[in-house]
Scaffold this active site. Structure first.
Site, PDB file in Angstrom:
ATOM      1  N   LEU A 380       0.927  -0.949   0.018  1.00  0.00           N
ATOM      2  CA  LEU A 380       0.264  -0.026   0.173  1.00  0.00           C
ATOM      3  C   LEU A 380       1.372   1.096   0.088  1.00  0.00           C
ATOM      4  O   LEU A 380       2.189   1.315   0.199  1.00  0.00           O
ATOM      5  CB  LEU A 380      -1.065   0.155   0.898  1.00  0.00           C
ATOM      6  CG  LEU A 380      -1.951  -1.111   1.673  1.00  0.00           C
ATOM      7  CD1 LEU A 380      -2.734  -1.010   3.016  1.00  0.00           C
ATOM      8  CD2 LEU A 380      -2.193  -1.127   0.171  1.00  0.00           C
ATOM      9  N   ASP A 381       0.279   2.254  -0.917  1.00  0.00           N
ATOM     10  CA  ASP A 381       0.990   3.854  -0.382  1.00  0.00           C
ATOM     11  C   ASP A 381       1.528   4.006   0.789  1.00  0.00           C
ATOM     12  O   ASP A 381       0.285   3.281   2.234  1.00  0.00           O
ATOM     13  CB  ASP A 381       0.641   4.617  -1.151  1.00  0.00           C
ATOM     14  CG  ASP A 381       0.046   4.538  -2.159  1.00  0.00           C
ATOM     15  OD1 ASP A 381       0.379   3.707  -3.794  1.00  0.00           O
ATOM     16  OD2 ASP A 381      -1.221   5.287  -2.968  1.00  0.00           O
ATOM     17  N   ARG A 382       2.676   4.973   1.072  1.00  0.00           N
ATOM     18  CA  ARG A 382       2.914   5.210   2.563  1.00  0.00           C
ATOM     19  C   ARG A 382       1.924   5.906   3.778  1.00  0.00           C
ATOM     20  O   ARG A 382       1.418   6.011   3.906  1.00  0.00           O
ATOM     21  CB  ARG A 382       4.359   5.975   2.399  1.00  0.00           C
ATOM     22  CG  ARG A 382       4.393   6.861   3.574  1.00  0.00           C
ATOM     23  CD  ARG A 382       5.775   7.204   3.906  1.00  0.00           C
ATOM     24  NE  ARG A 382       6.663   7.628   4.908  1.00  0.00           N
ATOM     25  CZ  ARG A 382       8.354   8.258   4.085  1.00  0.00           C
ATOM     26  NH1 ARG A 382       7.935   8.516   3.758  1.00  0.00           N
ATOM     27  NH2 ARG A 382       8.500   7.794   5.830  1.00  0.00           N
TER      28      ARG A 382
END
Length: 535
Positions: A380-382
């Protein structure tokens, strides 16, 4: 310099200062938390009241520390000099050591200044000015002569064409000979002008060559003298860590020391804390004042991590001794069996570690402190929160990864858009491409982009915002964020997504991986995992 702080338990860190302990090799961490950011904002408010802090842009830092009795205080520091002063009341002083070479520094700086003036004088001699002036004059004369020669050549060409059509053979031979003589005369005229130039400039050039030899020698001696002083200063600068060990900058950075190393906020704050038996709790650094330090990227009031050239190489040594600050798990496990584990990842935490030392804190890093053989199945994106799946051995990793590759995993995200949309449901089919010169941003590109498909369903409208359910069929980087923000998609960026155009001042991206469904690789049962959306 010391400000008392209430001893409260802070929320999740927004950044980690990290470094590997030179003795144990373990990853050490010091967080930047919401509490220390609030302390920093209070300092910003004070800085905004005084014009002397605005005149020069620089980094400022605050360090939350704890005494042996449990009392908490904040320390504050500035990078380099503050209005030409190294020691300012109320601020952490410079790292000691420079005073031990003060006399030698003063003498050397005086010598360097004298050498600099000699270099200036050698570059401004009468002969050099004459050479430049006469050279420019001859350049102009040669240019004007060349123009005249070209014009005469054009006239001769016209005359030749006329002679060839009107004169007999004998007359033509004589006329062409005359034109050739005129051309030769132009050549002699050009050569004479160059000889005149060389007769004047060559004696001056010999003098200048001698001066240039002196300049090169003087620059070399000045460089050597400067390096000797720098070496003395780097040997004199000694940093203290929380093991009680001190070391010089030259010992810590034998490969080379960038200018200004040791004068940044983080080393000053950590050295002061270690020297006064204060335990660091959290630290924050921010930019304040006019200018951006020549980087073109610094923004007043923004928080920044450790600088890679000067501070990051020191972090492992300076944090050594903080055994009470191991990597904190601080994660919620929402599913677990002997093969798989699912984490409810918080926003702001990486899924897997990055390439640089300041990007080592991640879900995977923390899990491997307890489960050495765990593997991240996807990412997942940060800034995205939600369900993140891990395999607990390589064979499981390979099996479950095939489901992701074959698009057999069902994922549902929940988001809040920064505005209203008219459609209630639909699909977005826009190919995405990541420009290697503009990472990490992705963009719609119908020539280079990869197919990207997202289904959406509006859940409700709230005070001008839209709560929406997003179901990605493909799994491209930033797919949901671009499909929301692009005018050919939903045309409204996800709330908090500053990268793609949302200007709201919020702490997080309002995007959450809410549901994940897949076939268990061994029991073959369908596993459906759900989490509560945190916003």
């Amino acid at each position: 310099m010391l400000e008392p702080i209430d001893n409260v338990r802070d929320a999740k860190p927004t950044y980690w200062y990290t470094g590997y302990c030179p003795q144990s090799g373990k990853l050490l961490q010091l967080p930047r938390t919401h509490q220390v950011e609030q302390i920093a904002h209070e300092l910003m408010a004070k800085l905004s009241l005084a014009d002397r802090y605005r005149r020069e842009g620089k980094m400022y830092g605050v360090l939350l520390v704890e005494t042996s009795t449990g009392d908490r205080f904040s320390l504050q520091a500035f990078s380099g000099l503050l209005n030409s002063q190294a020691v300012v009341d109320g601020w952490v002083p410079p790292i000691p050591g420079r005073d031990r070479v003060a006399i030698e520094e003063t003498a050397t700086l005086k010598v360097l200044a004298t050498m600099k003036q000699e270099l200036i004088d050698l570059d401004r001699t009468t002969e050099r000015e004459q050479y430049r002036s006469i050279s420019a004059e001859f350049v102009d004369r040669i240019k004007q002569l060349s123009i005249a020669h070209r014009q005469r050549k054009a006239v001769r060409q016209q005359q030749r064409e006329h002679y060839e059509s009107t004169l007999n053979e004998v007359e033509l031979t004589a006329a062409i000979a005359q034109l050739i003589a005129q051309s030769c005369q132009d050549g002699r005229e050009r050569d004479q002008l160059k000889q005149e130039r060389d007769a004047i400039l060559h004696p001056l050039k010999r003098i200048l060559d001698q001066n240039d030899d002196l300049i090169r020698e003087l620059k070399q001696r000045r460089k050597l003298r400067s390096r000797q002083l720098q070496t003395q200063m780097h040997d004199a600068y000694r940093l203290m860590n929380f093991l009680g060990t001190s070391s010089s900058l030259r010992e810590l950075m034998p490969a080379g020391i960038p200018t200004g190393t040791g004068d940044c906020c983080a080393p000053k704050l950590l050295h002061y804390a270690a020297s006064h038996q204060l335990k660091p709790i959290a630290m924050a650094e921010f930019w304040w004042g006019d200018g951006d330090g020549g980087t073109g990227r610094k923004i007043q009031g923004e928080f920044y991590g450790a600088c890679k050239e000067r501070c990051q190489p020191l972090m492992g040594f300076m944090l050594a001794g903080l055994s009470s600050l191991p990597a904190n798990l601080d994660l919620s496990i929402v599913y677990e069996d002997e093969y798989l584990m699912a984490i409810d990842k918080p926003a702001g935490l990486l899924s897997v570690p990055g390439r640089t030392i300041d990007l080592q804190d991640s879900v995977l890093t923390r899990l491997r402190g307890l489960y050495p053989e765990v593997y991240a199945v996807h990412r997942l994106d940060r800034d995205t929160s939600g369900i993140l799946l891990f395999a607990r051995d390589k064979q499981t990793y390979r099996k479950i990864s095939q489901q992701f590759e074959n698009r057999q995993v069902h994922k549902i995200y929940e988001a809040i858009l920064g505005g209203r949309i008219e459609l209630e449901q639909g699909s977005i089919d826009l190919p995405l491409w990541g420009d290697p010169l503009d990472r990490p941003r992705q963009q719609v590109d119908f020539n280079l982009g990869k197919p990207s498909l997202t289904h959406f369903q509006v859940l409700g409208q709230i005070e001008g915002y839209t709560r929406i359910e997003l179901t990605p069929v493909t799994g491209r980087s930033h797919q949901l964020r671009v499909h929301a923000a692009d005018v050919r998609g939903l045309g409204v960026a996800i709330l908090g997504d500053r990268l793609y155009g949302c200007r709201a001042d919020l702490e997080r991206l309002h995007l959450h991986a809410r549901e994940l469904s897949f076939i268990h690789p061994y029991t073959l049962a369908r596993i459906s995992i759900q989490t509560q959306c945190p916003f």
